[in-house]
Design a protein around this motif. Structure first.
Motif, short mmCIF file in Angstrom:
data_model
loop_
_atom_site.label_atom_id
_atom_site.label_comp_id
_atom_site.label_asym_id
_atom_site.label_seq_id
_atom_site.Cartn_x
_atom_site.Cartn_y
_atom_site.Cartn_z
N ALA A 118 5.20 3.83 2.80
CA ALA A 118 5.37 2.40 2.57
C ALA A 118 6.57 2.18 1.66
O ALA A 118 6.90 3.03 0.86
CB ALA A 118 4.12 1.84 1.92
N LYS A 119 7.21 1.04 1.82
CA LYS A 119 8.28 0.74 0.88
C LYS A 119 7.65 0.33 -0.45
O LYS A 119 6.55 -0.23 -0.49
CB LYS A 119 9.21 -0.34 1.42
N LEU A 178 1.27 -10.49 10.04
CA LEU A 178 0.16 -9.59 10.31
C LEU A 178 0.59 -8.14 10.53
O LEU A 178 -0.25 -7.27 10.66
CB LEU A 178 -0.60 -10.06 11.57
N ARG A 179 1.91 -7.91 10.55
CA ARG A 179 2.35 -6.57 10.92
C ARG A 179 1.87 -5.49 9.95
O ARG A 179 1.66 -4.35 10.33
CB ARG A 179 3.88 -6.53 11.02
N TRP A 180 1.69 -5.86 8.69
CA TRP A 180 1.28 -4.87 7.69
C TRP A 180 -0.09 -4.29 7.99
O TRP A 180 -0.47 -3.26 7.46
CB TRP A 180 1.27 -5.49 6.30
N SER A 221 -4.68 5.04 -0.28
CA SER A 221 -4.85 6.24 -1.10
C SER A 221 -3.52 6.70 -1.67
O SER A 221 -3.48 7.30 -2.74
CB SER A 221 -5.55 7.35 -0.31
N ALA A 222 -2.42 6.37 -0.98
CA ALA A 222 -1.11 6.68 -1.57
C ALA A 222 -0.92 5.87 -2.85
O ALA A 222 -0.45 6.37 -3.86
CB ALA A 222 0.00 6.38 -0.58
N LEU A 223 -1.36 4.61 -2.78
CA LEU A 223 -1.23 3.76 -3.97
C LEU A 223 -2.15 4.24 -5.08
O LEU A 223 -1.75 4.29 -6.25
CB LEU A 223 -1.58 2.31 -3.62
N THR A 224 -3.39 4.59 -4.72
CA THR A 224 -4.31 5.02 -5.78
C THR A 224 -3.84 6.31 -6.41
O THR A 224 -4.04 6.53 -7.60
CB THR A 224 -5.74 5.21 -5.24
#
Ligand SMILES: Nc1ncnc2c1ncn2[C@@H]1O[C@H](COP(=O)(O)OP(=O)(O)OP(=O)(O)O)[C@@H](O)[C@H]1O
Ligand SMILES: [Mg+2]
Lengths: 614, 288
Positions: free
Chosen positions: A191-192, A95-97, A250-253
């Protein structure tokens, strides 16, 4: 075998740093507070499975034990969210994510959301059925659970250390500041990198969830459920935001922009298939029309910085043009163009109207431009009223407008009748929704491509400093006219579909401010509320501004008042709008630190304009 | 375009004649003639409110001069800023006017506006030339950022640059329009001595690219180091023009900066004092 060096030990015992204070508002030991939150939210969750009231008179049927319904579902979702965030605070591996940013502020926010929805539900039951006696134990279980969860969450340490400055002398003010402080959270780290397919999967999941929530909101059948939905959605959204999940998404998008566009498009295509009721699909189609026009206005306002208060007139021109050539028996022209020709006619008429209005007015700056465009917007409406054969030549039938606009038929596909597609029924509004979606996609494309070009940069330069822009060789009048004309043309495009969706075109649909969007004031509000200069901003802003009045019709009288209050609050607390582009965020929230971009080559086309707006 | 200072074939880049600018009753610039030749760095000095910036605005079309005309390489310029830039005159602003919420790179790209042609259609349809033109623009912009030493900050917002770098960015943005004449309005205002030195180097480098420079500056030492020729503007009128040393010693200039000497008596002494002070500070500067 390595020999142990004494160095290892000395480094471990570095000088102890006094941790900055993160004292919670309610003085509880940390483990107890967390346990209380878990227990409280679990209790609230259990309560939703019990009956909340005894009669079916309250909408949503809350009398069944073992099966949550109506408002109970909302409490259930909120309690689940609280539970997950709280457990994530225990550092449970899977659950840490959930909480890369704030750990405890999302717990507090979602717990408050549960308390607010449950409290609202209990209040509404008591009020509508006449007294708290109408509450069954289930409601009390959930209510008390939610309260316990909030108290527990208030006992969790704050995410951000306190500013050890002087406390405000007034106790209540101080408490308010501390509460706001407890709701603040640090930014998530980077994020990694995941494999591309996993990132794309996450984006898809995100949009799927977004579509589901949106469709759920539209489907709510009574205003109690919609209010509850709004409450839990607002709190849940802030909680997810505080947890840093939105930043991550939003970093991913931003990284996979084309995938994001495709995912959003696919999610939007799926929408009408989730609505079997034509009424709700119609809301969807109207939202799309409103949102598309708002995006067109964003070219004018967000990119070129021209405050246009009469923008809805261009929608009107497109709609009237399409209506007159639609083959409607009441049309004074009485021709029937094929749809593609009607679309071209509408867009061209709007374009010409835009140039005609823009050419004299765009020499004005700032407030003057706003006033003149406001005037032209009203002139359009009044002219349409007067071209009725009495006050002027009969072109538009005056206030009767052009009714009985026939349904479209493209390639043998009749938009007026339901179709069965892949086992689900697509209603008339669903058909038009899909057609409109095509237009929205075109407008998104136009916005994105023009923003990321020499022309778009020139627009932004004019917005930033017109004098400097002209000194850099930009013919500001020509470019402003181009923005104005392009904006008009896009609105005209949307108008051609709107004429068919709404069967008839009347002057009163195109006002400056009215109770039904789209009107000029609401369009501008959608752009500002959503986030100027972004693509997703006006789309989200328009969806909210359409949905809220449509769902809360009992408040119609106070609508403009509430709208004004909401705008003021938003401008106070989030002036950059719901979706901020990177620029705006820096502009309005001076952080005192330099904006240091990440040390990676920016993706191609990153020097465009609508960076954060996916 | 590789003319150096010593090259004999100099042509006139800028020819302003009889430029007058009146604001109501105030004549901010009165009948000023000025020429700038290829390969030259010309200084424009004068006390505060002398009309230097107003003169620049007249040259670049931001103001329409009440009288007079401005010619660039023999053609008279219309008083339209974008046409002036198109013709080949670029400028910076005394009070920095960057596009604050655009990135450093975007600022320079905007500067290239007149040298690129891709219109809206090309952008919307992504015609074949579009991508190439964008590539080239970006390359040229990055070259200019290297040249001014801002390449590392290409993706920062202009508003977040320190003051000295904002001035450099203004210069890079102006250079992006590939000018034949660069007008600099107090390029070192607010800079520390090191930054001023760097700015000098930068201006020399610009001159060596074959771009003539006309620079307004209050820092006399800077002007002395830099300029081949200096013009002095006082209350809107050009009172002296000539090599820097000559201008600096001119009585009228000293009078304009320090006021008319009282009965002529202490004037000479005062002038000597100023000279001494200037010399002193020059050596001081050299020490650093
Ligand atoms: N737009 C305007 N309207 C009216 N007066 C103006 C205008 N612009 C400049 N002036 C006046 O013209 C005069 C010259 O101003 P200008 O800014 O050109 O001086 P300057 O030599 O650049 O001074 P500084 O060294 O302080 O920059 C001043 O008296 C100023 O007030
Ligand atoms: Mg000045």
């Amino acid at each position: 075998m390595t020999t142990e060096t004494p160095m290892n030990k000395t480094t471990d015992t570095a000088t102890p740093v006094t941790p900055p204070p993160t004292t919670p508002l309610v003085p509880l030991p940390h483990p107890a507070a967390r346990a209380l939150t878990v227990a409280g939210s679990a209790l609230a969750l259990i309560g939703t499975f019990l009956a909340w009231t005894w009669t079916k008179e309250f909408p949503g049927n809350l009398t069944v034990t073992g099966y949550p319904g109506g408002l109970q579902v909302l409490t259930l979702v909120g309690a689940l969210l609280t539970l997950l965030f709280t457990l994530s605070g225990y550092d449970i591996p899977g659950l840490r994510w959930l909480t890369p940013g704030g750990k405890n502020s999302p717990v507090l926010l979602s717990a408050l959301g549960v308390l607010a929805t449950t409290g609202y539900a209990m209040g509404a039951i008591s009020y509508e059925l006449g007294g708290a006696v109408n509450l069954e134990p289930g409601a009390w279980v959930s209510g008390i659970g939610a309260l316990a969860a909030v108290i527990g969450a208030l006992g969790l340490p704050t995410d951000q250390p306190h500013d050890p400055g002087d406390p405000h002398p007034h106790h209540w003010v101080n408490l308010w500041f501390r509460l706001r402080h407890a709701l603040s959270s640090p930014e998530p780290g980077r994020a990694k990198d995941l494999p591309a397919w996993a990132e794309i999967l996450i984006i898809t999941g995100g949009f799927g969830a977004g579509l589901f929530i949106f469709a759920y909101g539209i489907r709510t059948e009574y205003s109690e459920a919609f209010i509850g939905f709004l409450i839990i959605a607002a709190f849940g959204f802030s909680a997810v935001n505080r947890a840093g999940l939105l930043k991550r998404l939003s970093a991913l998008t931003a990284k996979h922009r084309n995938v994001t566009l495709a995912a959003a498009f696919v999610a939007a295509i799926c929408f009408p298939f989730t609505q079997s009721n034509d009424q709700f699909a119609l809301i969807g189609a109207n939202i799309l029309i409103f949102a598309t026009v708002a995006l067109g206005l964003n070219v004018v306002v967000g990119l070129a910085g021209l405050l246009d208060l009469g923008y809805v007139a261009f929608l009107g021109v497109g709609a009237y043009a399409a209506a007159l050539v639609s083959g409607s028996p009441q049309s004074t022209i009485g021709v029937q163009f094929p749809f593609w020709a009607a679309v071209l006619t509408g867009a061209l008429a709007s374009l010409i109207f835009g140039v005609v209005i823009g050419a004299p007015t765009l020499r004005l700056r700032g407030d003057y431009l706003a006033i003149v465009t406001l005037g032209f917007g009203e002139i359009f409406r009044i002219t349409m009223n007067n071209l009725n054969g009495r006050s002027g030549p009969d072109v538009t039938n005056g206030s009767n407008g052009v009714p009985n606009i026939p349904d479209l038929e493209l390639f043998g596909f009749n938009f007026g009748v339901p179709h069965n597609v892949l086992g689900t029924e697509l209603t008339r509004s669903g058909n038009y929704y899909l057609l409109m979606l095509l237009f929205t996609a075109v407008v998104v494309m136009v916005f994105r491509r023009s923003a990321e070009s020499r022309i778009g940069r020139a627009w932004v330069a004019i917005r930033e400093d017109e004098t400097a822009a002209t000194a850099m060789g930009i013919n500001s009048f020509r470019l402003k006219l181009l923005a104005f004309a392009l904006g008009a043309c896009l609105a005209g495009l949307a108008g051609t579909v709107q004429a068919h969706v709404s069967y008839s075109v009347t002057p009163e649909q195109y006002q400056f401010a009215g109770s039904v969007p789209p009107n000029s004031a609401f369009l501008l509000a959608a752009v500002i509320l959503g986030g100027m200069g972004t693509i997703s901003g006006p789309l989200i802003g328009a969806a909210l501004l359409y949905l809220i009045p449509a769902k809360l019709q009992f408040m119609a009288e106070y609508q403009l008042l509430l709208f004004g209050i909401a705008l003021m609050l938003l401008m106070r607390f989030r002036p950059e709008g719901l979706v901020a582009d990177r620029r705006k965020q820096l502009e309005f929230h001076e952080t005192g630190q330099l904006d240091v971009p990440e040390d990676k080559p920016l993706p191609e086309g990153a020097t465009g304009v609508a960076k954060a707006g996916a | 375009m590789t003319t150096t200072t010593t090259a004999p074939a100099t042509t006139t880049v800028l020819d302003a004649s009889g430029v007058t600018m009146r604001f109501g009753g105030l004549t901010a610039v009165r009948d000023v003639d000025l020429t700038v030749n290829t390969g030259e760095i010309v200084g424009l000095i004068g006390p505060n409110g002398a009309g230097k910036t107003t003169f620049f605005n007249c040259l670049t079309g931001l103001y329409v001069p009440t009288e007079g005309k401005v010619a660039y390489k023999g053609t008279v310029l219309p008083p339209k800023p974008h046409l002036v830039t198109q013709a080949g005159i670029a400028r910076t602003f005394q009070n920095i006017r960057l596009f604050a919420n655009m990135t450093v790179l975007e600022n320079v790209l905007v500067g290239r506006h007149t040298r690129t042609k891709e219109g809206l259609w090309s952008a919307l349809l992504r015609l074949p030339g579009f991508r190439r033109a964008e590539e080239t623009s970006r390359e040229r912009a990055m070259e200019l950022l290297e040249f001014t030493g801002l390449a590392a900050k290409a993706d920062h917002l202009a508003r977040n640059l320190p003051y000295g770098e904002q001035r450099k960015l203004e210069i890079a943005r102006a250079l992006a329009s590939e000018p034949g004449l660069l007008l600099l309005d107090e390029p070192t205002a607010g800079m520390n001595p090191q930054e001023t030195r760097a700015a000098e180097e930068l201006i020399f480098a610009i001159r060596d690219k074959g771009i003539a420079v006309l620079v307004i500056e209050h820092d006399i030492r800077f002007i002395m180091n830099l300029c081949d020729r200096v013009a002095v503007l006082v209350q809107g009128e050009k009172i002296v023009e000539g090599p820097a040393e000559v201008v600096q010693a001119d009585e009228r200039v000293i009078a304009a900066y320090l006021g008319t000497p009282f009965e002529g008596e202490p004037g000479a002494a005062e002038a000597a004092e100023v000279e001494a002070a200037e010399a002193h500070s020059t050596t001081e500067g050299d020490d650093k």
